[in-house]
Design a protein around this motif. Structure first.
Motif, PDB file in Angstrom:
ATOM      1  N   MET A   1       0.834  -1.198   0.000  1.00 28.41           N
ATOM      2  CA  MET A   1       0.000   0.000   0.000  1.00 28.41           C
ATOM      3  C   MET A   1       0.869   1.249   0.000  1.00 28.41           C
ATOM      4  SD  MET A   1      -3.127   0.712   2.596  1.00 28.41           S
ATOM      5  CE  MET A   1      -2.345   1.955   3.583  1.00 28.41           C
ATOM      6  N   ALA A   2       0.423   2.269  -0.721  1.00 23.20           N
ATOM      7  CA  ALA A   2       1.215   3.500  -0.767  1.00 23.20           C
ATOM      8  C   ALA A   2       1.223   4.170   0.599  1.00 23.20           C
ATOM      9  CB  ALA A   2       0.621   4.441  -1.808  1.00 23.20           C
ATOM     10  N   LYS A   3       2.333   4.800   0.908  1.00 26.65           N
ATOM     11  CA  LYS A   3       2.451   5.498   2.193  1.00 26.65           C
ATOM     12  C   LYS A   3       1.494   6.691   2.182  1.00 26.65           C
ATOM     13  CE  LYS A   3       6.150   7.748   4.777  1.00 26.65           C
ATOM     14  NZ  LYS A   3       5.916   9.131   4.508  1.00 26.65           N
ATOM     15  N   PRO A   4       0.675   6.826   3.230  1.00 27.73           N
ATOM     16  CA  PRO A   4      -0.233   7.973   3.210  1.00 27.73           C
ATOM     17  C   PRO A   4       0.564   9.271   3.252  1.00 27.73           C
ATOM     18  CG  PRO A   4      -0.294   6.866   5.348  1.00 27.73           C
ATOM     19  CD  PRO A   4       0.577   6.037   4.452  1.00 27.73           C
ATOM     20  N   SER A   5       0.189  10.221   2.395  1.00 23.04           N
ATOM     21  CA  SER A   5       0.941  11.471   2.378  1.00 23.04           C
ATOM     22  C   SER A   5       0.183  12.519   3.193  1.00 23.04           C
ATOM     23  CB  SER A   5       1.117  11.927   0.939  1.00 23.04           C
ATOM     24  OG  SER A   5      -0.148  12.022   0.347  1.00 23.04           O
ATOM     25  N   ALA A   6       0.907  13.585   3.511  1.00 25.65           N
ATOM     26  CA  ALA A   6       0.286  14.637   4.305  1.00 25.65           C
ATOM     27  C   ALA A   6      -0.820  15.298   3.498  1.00 25.65           C
ATOM     28  CB  ALA A   6       1.339  15.664   4.688  1.00 25.65           C
ATOM     29  N   SER A   7      -1.825  15.801   4.184  1.00 25.66           N
ATOM     30  CA  SER A   7      -2.864  16.522   3.466  1.00 25.66           C
ATOM     31  C   SER A   7      -2.886  17.957   3.971  1.00 25.66           C
ATOM     32  CB  SER A   7      -4.212  15.850   3.673  1.00 25.66           C
ATOM     33  OG  SER A   7      -4.558  15.935   5.029  1.00 25.66           O
ATOM     34  N   PHE A   8      -3.585  18.811   3.252  1.00 20.96           N
ATOM     35  CA  PHE A   8      -3.628  20.226   3.588  1.00 20.96           C
ATOM     36  C   PHE A   8      -5.070  20.609   3.827  1.00 20.96           C
ATOM     37  CE2 PHE A   8       0.141  19.271   1.300  1.00 20.96           C
ATOM     38  CZ  PHE A   8       1.126  20.008   1.947  1.00 20.96           C
ATOM     39  N   THR A   9      -5.328  21.143   5.003  1.00 15.90           N
ATOM     40  CA  THR A   9      -6.700  21.427   5.388  1.00 15.90           C
ATOM     41  C   THR A   9      -6.894  22.920   5.580  1.00 15.90           C
ATOM     42  OG1 THR A   9      -6.727  19.336   6.544  1.00 15.90           O
ATOM     43  CG2 THR A   9      -8.488  20.869   7.080  1.00 15.90           C
ATOM     44  N   CYS A  10      -8.027  23.420   5.128  1.00 21.07           N
ATOM     45  CA  CYS A  10      -8.363  24.828   5.331  1.00 21.07           C
ATOM     46  C   CYS A  10      -8.934  24.977   6.737  1.00 21.07           C
ATOM     47  CB  CYS A  10      -9.368  25.285   4.290  1.00 21.07           C
ATOM     48  SG  CYS A  10     -10.026  26.917   4.642  1.00 21.07           S
ATOM     49  N   THR A  11      -8.353  25.867   7.536  1.00 14.79           N
ATOM     50  CA  THR A  11      -8.829  26.019   8.915  1.00 14.79           C
ATOM     51  C   THR A  11     -10.157  26.758   8.973  1.00 14.79           C
ATOM     52  OG1 THR A  11      -7.540  28.023   9.103  1.00 14.79           O
ATOM     53  CG2 THR A  11      -6.543  26.025   9.960  1.00 14.79           C
ATOM     54  N   ALA A  12     -10.522  27.399   7.874  1.00 14.01           N
ATOM     55  CA  ALA A  12     -11.782  28.137   7.890  1.00 14.01           C
ATOM     56  C   ALA A  12     -12.966  27.243   7.559  1.00 14.01           C
ATOM     57  CB  ALA A  12     -11.724  29.304   6.927  1.00 14.01           C
ATOM     58  N   CYS A  13     -12.835  26.408   6.518  1.00 11.64           N
ATOM     59  CA  CYS A  13     -14.000  25.626   6.112  1.00 11.64           C
ATOM     60  C   CYS A  13     -13.789  24.134   6.252  1.00 11.64           C
ATOM     61  CB  CYS A  13     -14.389  25.959   4.669  1.00 11.64           C
ATOM     62  SG  CYS A  13     -13.197  25.380   3.458  1.00 11.64           S
ATOM     63  N   GLY A  14     -12.567  23.697   6.530  1.00 14.86           N
ATOM     64  CA  GLY A  14     -12.335  22.267   6.731  1.00 14.86           C
ATOM     65  C   GLY A  14     -12.083  21.497   5.442  1.00 14.86           C
TER      66      GLY A  14
END
Ligand code: TYD
Ligand code: MG
Length: 455
Positions: A1-14
């Protein structure tokens, strides 16, 4: 399985993005996207695979279940905002600016519930126990059976709560809590979200009512993703102007009661005092008629509140004149200025406009539109509105006046406080029995002609 990569989240709307950018595509906010460590579990982390879950018990909608038993703290303003008392197993988020009085409110709240017979635990992640104790002494709560802890490690806190099973647990604040399973720093989106999730699940599983304190960012959002607001049952905002002593606790979401209910408090040297009859609180001394000052008969939740709106309109040296609003929505002011200009031919170009709600109240009702228009015109024309008149009504883009809810309630309160006249939309139902001088108008143009002489 591919290594999960970091994700980018908006702190205003999620919203979750695959890469960082300066602006969130989903909500349009700038500089709100932050990096999150990969999730080890949760949606999207792994496919479900072959392993089967266990069956979930289903029940009918008609299953007779008693309404949740509520406990009243005896702090009436707090109970009212909760929808009539504290519901077991509920998760409550209390947001507000730093220094507005959240810790004070919740210490007083926890003490009241403890005195009413509930077992209460107050966990402070921001202050040492000695500091909280000192504050409790100053507030005259030293004898209340609230148990304290100063801790930020959520794993330890959960273990303690699980052993103690209190009726109410206050976590002050959610931004200081951290879980060792999440890599990012305390206060980061991932930590706040994970910590809130753990605490809300604990509330649901063990029946403890959990109160989370959340700081609000400059933009007026609870720091951390909106997701926290969705997770909890009740979201309360504690608001007020720093310079004023009045504080308003407002329910913006409540699964167990009406939203938009407010509780009013006064910050004194001995903590927060309840203001049980706030309707006259936001009226300043108004013996003399003053141009720009208008009384709006408003409703906050289920309660009538009379508020004074003050406007100042002055010639501006700026190419882009100022529009400054305190206590009202700036967009709403722009709309009313535009309607006055387009439908009534009264321009405000070349004028600075200042608008203020006296006493630090925030007015969110569209019913304030007509009062705003009246204050603006009164200031611009330098003609005072009679001081014993209240005004309410919504202004539509066409300039027509729309009736608003709870007319009777508004009038009753106005009359109780000695007002003898009312200006309202034509379609508002006002019976002759009110005993007040009633002036009703179909649109803004008629209103301008009537109040200020057509020009
Ligand atoms: P606090 O509850 O610490 O605010 P928050 O938790 O929202 O950051 O309240 C801080 C302010 O309240 C502080 O400026 C002092 C004021 N205060 C009083 O005026 N009287 C009091 O009895 C207390 C406890 C605080
Ligand atoms: Mg605090």
């Amino acid at each position: 399985m591919a290594k999960p990569s970091a994700s980018f989240t908006c702190t205003a709307c999620g919203a979750v993005h695959s890469k960082w950018s300066g602006r969130c595509d989903a909500c349009g906010a700038w500089n709100t996207i932050v990096e999150e460590a990969p999730l080890s579990s949760g949606p999207g982390a792994k496919a479900l695979g072959k392993k089967r879950g266990k069956g979930v018990v289903l029940s009918d909608l008609s299953s007779a279940e008693a309404p949740p038993p509520r406990t009243k703290s005896g702090l009436d303003e707090f109970d009212r905002v909760l929808g009539g008392g504290l519901v077991p197993a509920s998760a409550i988020l209390v947001g507000g600016d730093p220094g507005i009085g959240k810790s004070t409110l919740l210490l007083q709240g926890a003490a009241s519930f403890a005195r009413a017979g509930l077992s209460a635990i107050y966990v402070s992640g921001e202050e040492a126990s000695a500091q909280v104790r000192m504050r409790a002494q100053r507030l005259g709560l030293a004898d209340a059976p609230v148990r304290l802890a100063a801790e930020t490690n959520l794993r330890d806190i959960l273990t303690t709560l699980d052993a103690e099973r209190p009726d109410i647990a206050v976590i002050d604040s959610i931004q200081t809590m951290w879980l060792d399973t999440v890599e990012s720093a305390p206060g980061s989106v991932a930590q706040v979200r994970a910590a809130a999730h753990e605490l809300v699940s604990f509330a649901k599983k063990r029946g403890t009512a959990v109160v989370l304190v959340g700081h609000v960012t400059k933009e007026g959002q609870i720091a951390g993703p909106r997701v926290v607001e969705h997770m909890v049952d009740t979201v309360l905002y504690f608001e007020g102007e720093r310079g004023h002593q009045f504080r308003i606790l407002r329910a913006v979401k409540n699964r167990f009661g009406p939203a938009d209910e407010i509780g009013v408090f006064e910050m004194t040297g001995d903590g927060l005092a309840q203001v049980l009859n706030p309707s006259a609180l936001f009226l300043s001394e108004r013996d003399q008629p003053a141009p720009g000052s208008v009384v709006f008969a408003g409703i906050e939740g289920t309660r009538p509140v009379l508020a004074e709106l003050q406007a100042l309109v002055a010639p501006s040296p700026l190419s882009q004149p100022r529009r400054t609003v305190v206590g009202l929505d700036g967009g709403r002011l722009s709309m009313i200025l535009a309607v006055l200009e387009a439908r009534c031919g009264i321009p405000f170009t070349g004028f600075d406009v200042y608008l203020n709600v006296a006493g630090g109240l925030r007015v969110n009702e569209p019913a304030a539109d007509l009062a705003v228009a009246a204050a603006l015109l009164s200031a611009r024309e330098d003609i005072a509105v009679p001081p014993d008149v209240v005004i309410f009504g919504e202004v539509s883009l066409s300039g027509a006046l729309r009736p608003v809810g709870q007319t009777e309630n508004r009038l009753k309160e106005a009359q109780k406080l000695g007002f003898t006249g009312v200006v309202a939309p034509s379609r508002s139902k006002i019976g002759a029995e009110t005993g007040m001088t009633v002036r009703q108008m179909p649109d803004l143009t008629a209103f301008v002609g009537d109040m200020f002489g057509a020009d």
